[in-house]
Design an enzyme around this catalytic site. Structure first.
Site, PDB file in Angstrom:
ATOM      1  N   HIS A  60       4.893  43.552 -34.541  1.00 22.06           N
ATOM      2  CA  HIS A  60       4.617  42.146 -34.847  1.00 22.06           C
ATOM      3  C   HIS A  60       3.140  41.832 -34.577  1.00 22.06           C
ATOM      4  O   HIS A  60       2.821  40.913 -33.818  1.00 22.06           O
ATOM      5  CB  HIS A  60       5.497  41.224 -33.992  1.00 22.06           C
ATOM      6  CG  HIS A  60       6.901  41.120 -34.479  1.00 22.06           C
ATOM      7  ND1 HIS A  60       7.890  40.488 -33.754  1.00 22.06           N
ATOM      8  CD2 HIS A  60       7.496  41.569 -35.611  1.00 22.06           C
ATOM      9  CE1 HIS A  60       9.031  40.549 -34.431  1.00 22.06           C
ATOM     10  NE2 HIS A  60       8.817  41.204 -35.553  1.00 22.06           N
ATOM     11  N   ASP A 164      14.308  42.608 -30.611  1.00 24.97           N
ATOM     12  CA  ASP A 164      13.072  43.410 -30.543  1.00 24.97           C
ATOM     13  C   ASP A 164      13.398  44.845 -30.132  1.00 24.97           C
ATOM     14  O   ASP A 164      12.958  45.812 -30.757  1.00 24.97           O
ATOM     15  CB  ASP A 164      12.112  42.851 -29.477  1.00 24.97           C
ATOM     16  CG  ASP A 164      11.230  41.721 -29.994  1.00 24.97           C
ATOM     17  OD1 ASP A 164      11.332  41.380 -31.190  1.00 24.97           O
ATOM     18  OD2 ASP A 164      10.441  41.173 -29.199  1.00 24.97           O
ATOM     19  N   ILE A 381       5.442  31.332 -28.426  1.00 17.71           N
ATOM     20  CA  ILE A 381       4.071  31.056 -28.016  1.00 17.71           C
ATOM     21  C   ILE A 381       3.661  29.625 -28.388  1.00 17.71           C
ATOM     22  O   ILE A 381       2.988  28.955 -27.611  1.00 17.71           O
ATOM     23  CB  ILE A 381       3.121  32.109 -28.614  1.00 17.71           C
ATOM     24  CG1 ILE A 381       3.449  33.470 -27.991  1.00 17.71           C
ATOM     25  CG2 ILE A 381       1.660  31.747 -28.360  1.00 17.71           C
ATOM     26  CD1 ILE A 381       2.813  34.654 -28.685  1.00 17.71           C
ATOM     27  N   THR A 382       4.103  29.150 -29.549  1.00 18.10           N
ATOM     28  CA  THR A 382       3.712  27.774 -29.926  1.00 18.10           C
ATOM     29  C   THR A 382       4.343  26.743 -28.986  1.00 18.10           C
ATOM     30  O   THR A 382       3.706  25.737 -28.677  1.00 18.10           O
ATOM     31  CB  THR A 382       4.103  27.435 -31.384  1.00 18.10           C
ATOM     32  OG1 THR A 382       5.433  27.855 -31.607  1.00 18.10           O
ATOM     33  CG2 THR A 382       3.177  28.093 -32.371  1.00 18.10           C
TER      34      THR A 382
HETATM   35  C1  LIG Z   1       9.669  40.849 -24.728  1.00 14.17           C
HETATM   36  C2  LIG Z   1       9.126  39.530 -25.232  1.00 14.17           C
HETATM   37  C3  LIG Z   1       8.740  39.407 -26.564  1.00 14.17           C
HETATM   38  C4  LIG Z   1       8.243  38.193 -27.044  1.00 14.17           C
HETATM   39  N1  LIG Z   1       7.872  38.112 -28.359  1.00 14.17           N
HETATM   40  C5  LIG Z   1       7.391  36.928 -28.833  1.00 14.17           C
HETATM   41  C6  LIG Z   1       7.003  36.803 -30.203  1.00 14.17           C
HETATM   42  O1  LIG Z   1       7.096  37.764 -30.992  1.00 14.17           O
HETATM   43  N2  LIG Z   1       6.510  35.599 -30.630  1.00 14.17           N
HETATM   44  C7  LIG Z   1       6.385  34.525 -29.784  1.00 14.17           C
HETATM   45  O2  LIG Z   1       5.926  33.454 -30.211  1.00 14.17           O
HETATM   46  N3  LIG Z   1       6.764  34.609 -28.483  1.00 14.17           N
HETATM   47  C8  LIG Z   1       7.264  35.781 -27.990  1.00 14.17           C
HETATM   48  N4  LIG Z   1       7.651  35.863 -26.685  1.00 14.17           N
HETATM   49  C9  LIG Z   1       7.508  34.661 -25.826  1.00 14.17           C
HETATM   50  C10 LIG Z   1       6.083  34.512 -25.276  1.00 14.17           C
HETATM   51  O3  LIG Z   1       5.668  35.756 -24.791  1.00 14.17           O
HETATM   52  C11 LIG Z   1       6.057  33.441 -24.179  1.00 14.17           C
HETATM   53  O4  LIG Z   1       6.341  32.189 -24.780  1.00 14.17           O
HETATM   54  C12 LIG Z   1       4.715  33.319 -23.456  1.00 14.17           C
HETATM   55  O5  LIG Z   1       4.156  34.579 -23.176  1.00 14.17           O
HETATM   56  C13 LIG Z   1       4.841  32.552 -22.145  1.00 14.17           C
HETATM   57  O6  LIG Z   1       3.551  32.384 -21.616  1.00 14.17           O
HETATM   58  P1  LIG Z   1       3.216  32.312 -20.067  1.00 14.17           P
HETATM   59  O7  LIG Z   1       1.739  32.268 -20.011  1.00 14.17           O
HETATM   60  O8  LIG Z   1       4.011  31.248 -19.431  1.00 14.17           O
HETATM   61  O9  LIG Z   1       3.755  33.698 -19.418  1.00 14.17           O
HETATM   62  P2  LIG Z   1       3.167  35.188 -19.494  1.00 14.17           P
HETATM   63  O10 LIG Z   1       2.807  35.546 -20.879  1.00 14.17           O
HETATM   64  O11 LIG Z   1       4.165  36.026 -18.793  1.00 14.17           O
HETATM   65  O12 LIG Z   1       1.819  35.161 -18.633  1.00 14.17           O
HETATM   66  C14 LIG Z   1       1.823  35.075 -17.219  1.00 14.17           C
HETATM   67  C15 LIG Z   1       0.637  35.854 -16.662  1.00 14.17           C
HETATM   68  O13 LIG Z   1       0.534  35.608 -15.249  1.00 14.17           O
HETATM   69  C16 LIG Z   1       0.241  36.814 -14.591  1.00 14.17           C
HETATM   70  N5  LIG Z   1       0.685  36.728 -13.194  1.00 14.17           N
HETATM   71  C17 LIG Z   1       1.942  36.798 -12.696  1.00 14.17           C
HETATM   72  N6  LIG Z   1       1.950  36.663 -11.371  1.00 14.17           N
HETATM   73  C18 LIG Z   1       0.659  36.515 -10.988  1.00 14.17           C
HETATM   74  C19 LIG Z   1       0.022  36.353  -9.722  1.00 14.17           C
HETATM   75  N7  LIG Z   1       0.728  36.306  -8.578  1.00 14.17           N
HETATM   76  N8  LIG Z   1      -1.327  36.243  -9.682  1.00 14.17           N
HETATM   77  C20 LIG Z   1      -2.060  36.297 -10.836  1.00 14.17           C
HETATM   78  N9  LIG Z   1      -1.495  36.448 -12.061  1.00 14.17           N
HETATM   79  C21 LIG Z   1      -0.157  36.555 -12.136  1.00 14.17           C
HETATM   80  C22 LIG Z   1       0.996  37.850 -15.392  1.00 14.17           C
HETATM   81  O14 LIG Z   1       0.505  39.159 -15.161  1.00 14.17           O
HETATM   82  C23 LIG Z   1       0.767  37.359 -16.818  1.00 14.17           C
HETATM   83  O15 LIG Z   1      -0.414  37.901 -17.367  1.00 14.17           O
HETATM   84  C24 LIG Z   1       8.144  37.074 -26.177  1.00 14.17           C
HETATM   85  C25 LIG Z   1       8.558  37.201 -24.841  1.00 14.17           C
HETATM   86  C26 LIG Z   1       9.041  38.418 -24.366  1.00 14.17           C
HETATM   87  C27 LIG Z   1       9.496  38.524 -22.927  1.00 14.17           C
END
Ligand SMILES: Cc1cc2nc3c(=O)[nH]c(=O)nc-3n(C[C@H](O)[C@H](O)[C@H](O)COP(=O)(O)OP(=O)(O)OC[C@H]3O[C@@H](n4cnc5c(N)ncnc54)[C@H](O)[C@@H]3O)c2cc1C
EC number: 1.18.1.6
Length: 465
Positions: A60, A164, A381-382
């Site tokens: 993707h 996936d 993501i959106t």
């Molecule tokens: C397997 C999978 C596939 C997906 N595929 C899609 C897709 O195809 N299309 C789509 O739109 N959405 C997809 N999603 C959903 C999308 O990934 C989420 O909506 C989005 O990533 C959430 O964002 P976030 O920043 O909250 O979390 P995250 O992306 O998890 O980011 C959190 C960050 O915080 C960091 N972190 C954690 N703890 C600490 C700490 N103590 N100190 C410093 N940093 C820390 C982590 O390392 C990470 O980099 C998918 C999700 C998963 C699990």
């Protein structure tokens, strides 16, 4: 007047914990809507972008384009990246609150929901997230080495992550060749003998959690055929007609695939398929069954369930009947939760999130949250983007109203010295760009977008750390 004046004049120092979509979109909003705000993004991994890099499937690539926007944000001279810094361990949230005017927690939801059933620890049982991390190059999952010599894999849960994983298991390996999947995972997938994947849900077809795009891809996956039981869809026609539009289109696609006779061409395609995927409904995992020597998984015992209650509150309750399904690989994808990272931050263990009111962490002034740690691990993501903009907006409102500490704050000047005294060496965004260039160049020979670096020691060495 004084307070209002001071917050307008000062340079707001803001700290974001986590560099996934939530962290980057929050930073983007803050920089765009306040011309002096400075945003430092802390990340425990060596590299930025969170699940866009380590979650989104390698086939993707279009979804990963958001990385370009994040890169623009990071290159702003009012934004800085500090990778290799684990907040709660290398630096506390209290220390960040002392150094910055505001702190935003955006660290996602990393813990997976345990099955809590006997046999869960048998070799061959993995969390789907670990399996995903394996093929996406998450360093801690690089040694996962799942045994793919069995015929059947069972995936528990019916969300997009389940699809996936099922798709990656059944895609002809050659089709993954030009993606950024790790060479190690691709090698293992080439040797894989997995031909059958069952995706099992506790509830019924009306409750599936995946979306139509992922389902359609599955239905059209080259070399595979769907295994859907028409009986599961009996009497559902009218309920499907009543469903809201996105749900309706999804259900109609499922219903068509399950109950309509395929055309000549499609029938031929299915007859020639060598791999198959199927959906099993009304089954909840009861026990992982061991092989005769007890050394690994040989199957899973599923409890037959029926639905009780209506609408949102529908629950699956076991009827007492069970079914044993032979399989050599079990991947659980039944949801995630955030973990508490610092005792000074309140935590809701039941919902698995940081308790908040529209992004303001309860009872902790100056502390905010966005993304999965705020809303829970649902949403693409959106969704995360919209939600993160809201947190950014509320933070700026509080700033304007004088609800944040006034006067200058040292920001990274203080934290850098602190980390230095603790022997922690942060990775900057320009460091990342060196690693990025290295990955891209390693991908060139094999025609892949990149070959991910998996060994943290080697990555640090490349940076001269
Ligand atoms: C397997 C999978 C596939 C997906 N595929 C899609 C897709 O195809 N299309 C789509 O739109 N959405 C997809 N999603 C959903 C999308 O990934 C989420 O909506 C989005 O990533 C959430 O964002 P976030 O920043 O909250 O979390 P995250 O992306 O998890 O980011 C959190 C960050 O915080 C960091 N972190 C954690 N703890 C600490 C700490 N103590 N100190 C410093 N940093 C820390 C982590 O390392 C990470 O980099 C998918 C999700 C998963 C699990």
């Amino acid at each position: 007047f004084g307070q209002h004046f001071s917050t307008q004049e000062q340079t707001p120092q803001i700290c974001v914990v986590g560099s996934g979509p939530a962290g980057f979109y929050t930073a983007q909003h803050l920089l765009k809507h306040h011309s002096r705000a400075h945003v430092d993004i802390y990340e425990k991994q060596l590299v930025p972008f969170g699940l866009v890099r380590f979650g989104v499937a390698p086939d993707h690539p279009e979804v990963k384009n958001v990385i370009n926007t994040f890169t623009q944000t990071a290159r702003s001279d009012r934004c800085a990246f500090y990778g290799n810094v684990e907040v709660g361990r290398d630096v506390t949230v209290q220390e960040l609150r002392d150094a910055y005017h505001a702190v935003v927690l955006s660290y996602g939801a990393e813990d997976h929901q345990a099955l809590d059933i006997p046999g869960e620890e048998l070799p061959g049982v993995f969390s789907a997230r670990a399996f995903v991390g394996w093929y996406n190059g998450l360093p801690e999952n690089r040694e996962l080495a799942p045994d793919l010599s069995c015929d059947t894999a069972v995936i528990l849960g019916q969300g997009n992550v389940a699809l996936d994983v099922a798709r990656i298991l059944l895609t002809p390996p050659d089709h993954l060749e030009k993606t950024d999947i790790t060479e190690a995972a691709l090698g293992a997938l080439r040797q894989s003998r997995v031909k059958t994947v069952w995706i099992v849900g506790r509830r019924g077809p009306l409750q599936v959690a995946f979306t139509i795009k992922e389902l359609r891809e599955m239905i059209q996956l080259p070399g595979t055929r769907p295994m859907l039981d028409p009986a599961d869809f009996l009497g559902l026609q009218d309920r499907i007609k009543e469903a809201a539009r996105p749900r309706k289109r999804l259900m109609e696609l499922l219903l068509r695939t399950a109950t309509e006779k395929p055309g000549v061409e499609e029938a031929a395609r299915r007859a020639s398929a060598s791999r198959a995927w199927g959906l099993r409904f009304f089954r909840s995992p009861q026990q992982v069954l061991p092989s005769p020597d007890g050394r690994r998984v040989a199957g899973i015992r599923l409890a037959v369930t029926r639905l009780e209650g209506i609408g949102e509150a529908t629950r699956a309750v076991p009827t007492g009947d069970v079914e044993d399904l032979p399989c050599g690989l079990v991947l659980s994808s039944i949801g995630y939760k955030s973990r508490p990272i610092d005792p000074s931050v309140p935590f809701d263990p039941k919902l698995g999130v940081v308790p908040n009111m529209e992004g303001r962490v309860v009872d902790v002034p100056g502390l905010y949250c966005s993304g999965w740690v705020k809303r829970g691990p649902t949403g693409v993501i959106t969704t995360t983007m919209t939600d993160s903009f809201l947190t950014g907006q509320i933070l700026l409102q509080d700033l304007k109203a004088g609800h944040l500490p006034s006067g200058p704050r040292p920001g990274s000047a203080f934290i850098k010295a602190l980390l230095d005294s603790r022997g922690v060496w942060p990775v900057s965004f320009s460091d990342w760009e060196k690693l990025d260039a290295e990955e891209v160049s390693r991908g060139q020979a094999s025609g892949k977008p990149r070959e991910k670096l998996l060994d943290p020691q080697e990555m640090l060495r490349l940076l001269g750390h």
